[in-house]
Design an enzyme around this catalytic site. Structure first.
Site, PDB file in Angstrom:
ATOM      1  N   ARG A 127       0.855  -1.147  -0.027  1.00  0.00           N
ATOM      2  CA  ARG A 127      -0.042   0.058  -0.158  1.00  0.00           C
ATOM      3  C   ARG A 127       0.712   1.266   0.074  1.00  0.00           C
ATOM      4  O   ARG A 127       1.912   1.443   0.532  1.00  0.00           O
ATOM      5  CB  ARG A 127      -0.756  -0.023   1.139  1.00  0.00           C
ATOM      6  CG  ARG A 127      -1.596   1.475   1.407  1.00  0.00           C
ATOM      7  CD  ARG A 127      -2.976   1.367   2.194  1.00  0.00           C
ATOM      8  NE  ARG A 127      -2.633   0.824   3.457  1.00  0.00           N
ATOM      9  CZ  ARG A 127      -3.662   0.382   4.323  1.00  0.00           C
ATOM     10  NH1 ARG A 127      -4.974   0.745   3.983  1.00  0.00           N
ATOM     11  NH2 ARG A 127      -3.341   0.043   5.635  1.00  0.00           N
ATOM     12  N   ARG A 171      -2.568  -5.233  14.525  1.00  0.00           N
ATOM     13  CA  ARG A 171      -3.996  -4.674  14.152  1.00  0.00           C
ATOM     14  C   ARG A 171      -4.865  -5.914  13.808  1.00  0.00           C
ATOM     15  O   ARG A 171      -6.196  -5.833  14.016  1.00  0.00           O
ATOM     16  CB  ARG A 171      -3.828  -3.837  12.798  1.00  0.00           C
ATOM     17  CG  ARG A 171      -3.235  -2.450  13.282  1.00  0.00           C
ATOM     18  CD  ARG A 171      -2.651  -1.838  11.900  1.00  0.00           C
ATOM     19  NE  ARG A 171      -3.547  -1.526  10.945  1.00  0.00           N
ATOM     20  CZ  ARG A 171      -3.306  -1.140   9.586  1.00  0.00           C
ATOM     21  NH1 ARG A 171      -1.929  -1.523   9.319  1.00  0.00           N
ATOM     22  NH2 ARG A 171      -4.259  -0.985   8.850  1.00  0.00           N
TER      23      ARG A 171
HETATM   24  P1  AP5 Z   1      -7.688  -0.311   1.799  1.00  0.00           P
HETATM   25  O1  AP5 Z   1      -8.796  -0.029   0.841  1.00  0.00           O
HETATM   26  O2  AP5 Z   1      -6.580   0.951   2.145  1.00  0.00           O
HETATM   27  O3  AP5 Z   1      -7.958  -1.262   2.675  1.00  0.00           O
HETATM   28  P2  AP5 Z   1      -8.604  -0.742   4.200  1.00  0.00           P
HETATM   29  O4  AP5 Z   1      -9.668  -1.988   4.709  1.00  0.00           O
HETATM   30  O5  AP5 Z   1      -9.259   0.545   4.309  1.00  0.00           O
HETATM   31  O6  AP5 Z   1      -7.396  -0.877   5.258  1.00  0.00           O
HETATM   32  P3  AP5 Z   1      -6.990  -0.114   6.438  1.00  0.00           P
HETATM   33  O7  AP5 Z   1      -5.711  -0.347   6.665  1.00  0.00           O
HETATM   34  O8  AP5 Z   1      -7.626   1.399   6.261  1.00  0.00           O
HETATM   35  O9  AP5 Z   1      -7.921  -0.515   7.577  1.00  0.00           O
HETATM   36  P4  AP5 Z   1      -7.820  -0.376   9.126  1.00  0.00           P
HETATM   37  O10 AP5 Z   1      -9.224  -0.698   9.498  1.00  0.00           O
HETATM   38  O11 AP5 Z   1      -6.720  -0.998   9.783  1.00  0.00           O
HETATM   39  O12 AP5 Z   1      -7.318   1.083   9.196  1.00  0.00           O
HETATM   40  P5  AP5 Z   1      -8.188   2.405   9.790  1.00  0.00           P
HETATM   41  O13 AP5 Z   1      -7.676   3.514   9.033  1.00  0.00           O
HETATM   42  O14 AP5 Z   1      -9.579   2.245   9.785  1.00  0.00           O
HETATM   43  O15 AP5 Z   1      -6.652  -1.270   0.705  1.00  0.00           O
HETATM   44  C1  AP5 Z   1      -5.458  -1.602   1.599  1.00  0.00           C
HETATM   45  C2  AP5 Z   1      -4.437  -1.967   0.265  1.00  0.00           C
HETATM   46  O16 AP5 Z   1      -4.926  -3.119  -0.523  1.00  0.00           O
HETATM   47  C3  AP5 Z   1      -4.391  -0.524  -0.627  1.00  0.00           C
HETATM   48  O17 AP5 Z   1      -2.923  -0.784  -1.004  1.00  0.00           O
HETATM   49  C4  AP5 Z   1      -5.330  -1.066  -1.715  1.00  0.00           C
HETATM   50  O18 AP5 Z   1      -4.771  -0.074  -2.809  1.00  0.00           O
HETATM   51  C5  AP5 Z   1      -5.255  -2.414  -1.966  1.00  0.00           C
HETATM   52  N1  AP5 Z   1      -6.366  -3.035  -2.571  1.00  0.00           N
HETATM   53  C6  AP5 Z   1      -7.641  -2.557  -2.203  1.00  0.00           C
HETATM   54  N2  AP5 Z   1      -8.444  -3.531  -2.738  1.00  0.00           N
HETATM   55  C7  AP5 Z   1      -7.812  -4.373  -3.429  1.00  0.00           C
HETATM   56  C8  AP5 Z   1      -8.305  -5.646  -4.295  1.00  0.00           C
HETATM   57  N3  AP5 Z   1      -9.405  -5.597  -4.578  1.00  0.00           N
HETATM   58  N4  AP5 Z   1      -7.150  -6.161  -4.795  1.00  0.00           N
HETATM   59  C9  AP5 Z   1      -5.699  -5.818  -4.823  1.00  0.00           C
HETATM   60  N5  AP5 Z   1      -5.230  -4.695  -3.960  1.00  0.00           N
HETATM   61  C10 AP5 Z   1      -6.469  -4.053  -3.324  1.00  0.00           C
HETATM   62  O19 AP5 Z   1      -7.585   2.593  11.143  1.00  0.00           O
HETATM   63  C11 AP5 Z   1      -6.161   2.787  11.553  1.00  0.00           C
HETATM   64  C12 AP5 Z   1      -6.123   2.783  13.095  1.00  0.00           C
HETATM   65  O20 AP5 Z   1      -6.942   4.178  13.467  1.00  0.00           O
HETATM   66  C13 AP5 Z   1      -6.408   1.348  13.924  1.00  0.00           C
HETATM   67  O21 AP5 Z   1      -5.656   0.563  13.820  1.00  0.00           O
HETATM   68  C14 AP5 Z   1      -6.828   2.290  15.242  1.00  0.00           C
HETATM   69  O22 AP5 Z   1      -5.687   2.430  15.812  1.00  0.00           O
HETATM   70  C15 AP5 Z   1      -7.502   3.661  14.878  1.00  0.00           C
HETATM   71  N6  AP5 Z   1      -8.917   3.559  14.949  1.00  0.00           N
HETATM   72  C16 AP5 Z   1      -9.662   3.648  13.493  1.00  0.00           C
HETATM   73  N7  AP5 Z   1     -10.752   3.590  13.798  1.00  0.00           N
HETATM   74  C17 AP5 Z   1     -10.915   3.157  15.085  1.00  0.00           C
HETATM   75  C18 AP5 Z   1     -12.263   2.879  15.898  1.00  0.00           C
HETATM   76  N8  AP5 Z   1     -13.443   2.921  15.474  1.00  0.00           N
HETATM   77  N9  AP5 Z   1     -11.933   2.780  17.370  1.00  0.00           N
HETATM   78  C19 AP5 Z   1     -10.707   2.595  17.740  1.00  0.00           C
HETATM   79  N10 AP5 Z   1      -9.604   2.977  17.030  1.00  0.00           N
HETATM   80  C20 AP5 Z   1     -10.029   3.200  15.791  1.00  0.00           C
HETATM   81 MG    MG Z   2      -8.949   2.242   5.348  1.00  0.00          MG
END
Ligand code: AP5
Ligand code: MG
Length: 219
Positions: A127, A171
């Site tokens: 990513r 994570r």
């Molecule tokens: P992408 O679309 O970026 O995936 P994603 O599911 O959005 O992954 P995240 O890493 O953003 O999820 P997350 O839940 O860990 O993070 P968040 O920001 O919410 O795709 C991933 C990769 O694959 C990319 O390179 C993309 O291009 C590629 N890709 C996508 N589709 C594809 C396909 N079909 N084929 C091939 N490649 C593909 O959270 C981050 C942190 O914030 C957490 O760890 C936590 O500390 C905090 N946080 C966020 N929300 C909360 C909450 N509600 N409560 C408490 N803490 C929170």
């Molecule tokens: Mg995301």
């Protein structure tokens, strides 16, 4: 239209959620993007939450609920929203239920993007993200048109701080322990739309729209 997107880290929630939000004309509200924005700006909230994101732990509910539910009160959320990455604990799900009840609104569906753990590691290790507009790319599967540059705004792409292998493992563990139980929570309420997240982004999108339209018609 009010939708929730859930699923393991790296499943492709953000990639799909942006397209679905644009299709329905509602804001894409990502708790992770909100937090990364605060960290980038070094706000008091950003300084407080940085260590949670860096270690792959969840930000405590009292902070998260305030930040996300506060965002839903903005005027642009009046016609609906798409929540990406929230709720992630039962406490957050109950807080969202309370918020919906108090505003007389209801959820249309909860999309659960299901991808196997090996594919998740592959997706996260390739990513690259735009620090300005938040768009995400993959070195192999979704490369930018110009290497290292965002297609939308031309900004230099970066690797997310929490995409280091040991943080990714944490994570995934946090997800299994605290967020996966919400699949049952929403399934019991008849809101869950489970989408197979394997294949190319276009394949996933086509599958998702088809299932979502069916669910929205039934609702
Ligand atoms: P992408 O679309 O970026 O995936 P994603 O599911 O959005 O992954 P995240 O890493 O953003 O999820 P997350 O839940 O860990 O993070 P968040 O920001 O919410 O795709 C991933 C990769 O694959 C990319 O390179 C993309 O291009 C590629 N890709 C996508 N589709 C594809 C396909 N079909 N084929 C091939 N490649 C593909 O959270 C981050 C942190 O914030 C957490 O760890 C936590 O500390 C905090 N946080 C966020 N929300 C909360 C909450 N509600 N409560 C408490 N803490 C929170
Ligand atoms: Mg995301």
């Amino acid at each position: 239209m009010r939708l929730v997107f859930m699923g393991p880290p790296g499943a492709g929630k953000g990639t799909q959620a942006k397209a679905v939000a644009a299709h329905f004309g509602v804001p894409h509200v990502s708790s992770g993007d909100i937090f990364r924005g605060e960290i980038e700006l070094k706000t008091p909230l950003g300084l407080k939450i940085r260590s949670y994101l860096d270690t792959g732990a969840l930000v405590p509910d009292e902070i998260t609920v305030g930040a996300v539910v506060g965002r839903l009160a903005s005027p642009d959320c009046g016609r609906g929203w798409l929540l990406d990455g929230f709720p992630r604990t039962e406490g957050q799900a109950r807080a969202l239920d309370a918020e919906l009840a108090s505003s007389g609104a209801r959820l249309g569906a909860v999309v659960y993007v299901d991808v196997d753990p090996e594919e998740i590691i592959r997706r996260m290790s390739g990513r690259r993200v735009c620090p300005k507009c938040g768009r995400s790319y993959h070195l192999r599967h979704i490369p930018p048109r110009v290497e290292g540059q965002c297609d939308a705004c031309g900004t230099g792409l970066i690797i997310r701080d929490d995409d280091k292998p040991q943080t990714v493992r944490q994570r995934l563990a946090t997800y299994q322990e605290q967020t996966a139980p919400l699949i049952g929570y929403y399934d019991q309420r008849g809101l869950l739309v489970k989408v197979d997240g394997s294949g190319t982004p276009d394949q996933v999108r086509a599958r998702l729209f088809e299932q979502l339209e069916d669910a929205v018609e039934r609702a």
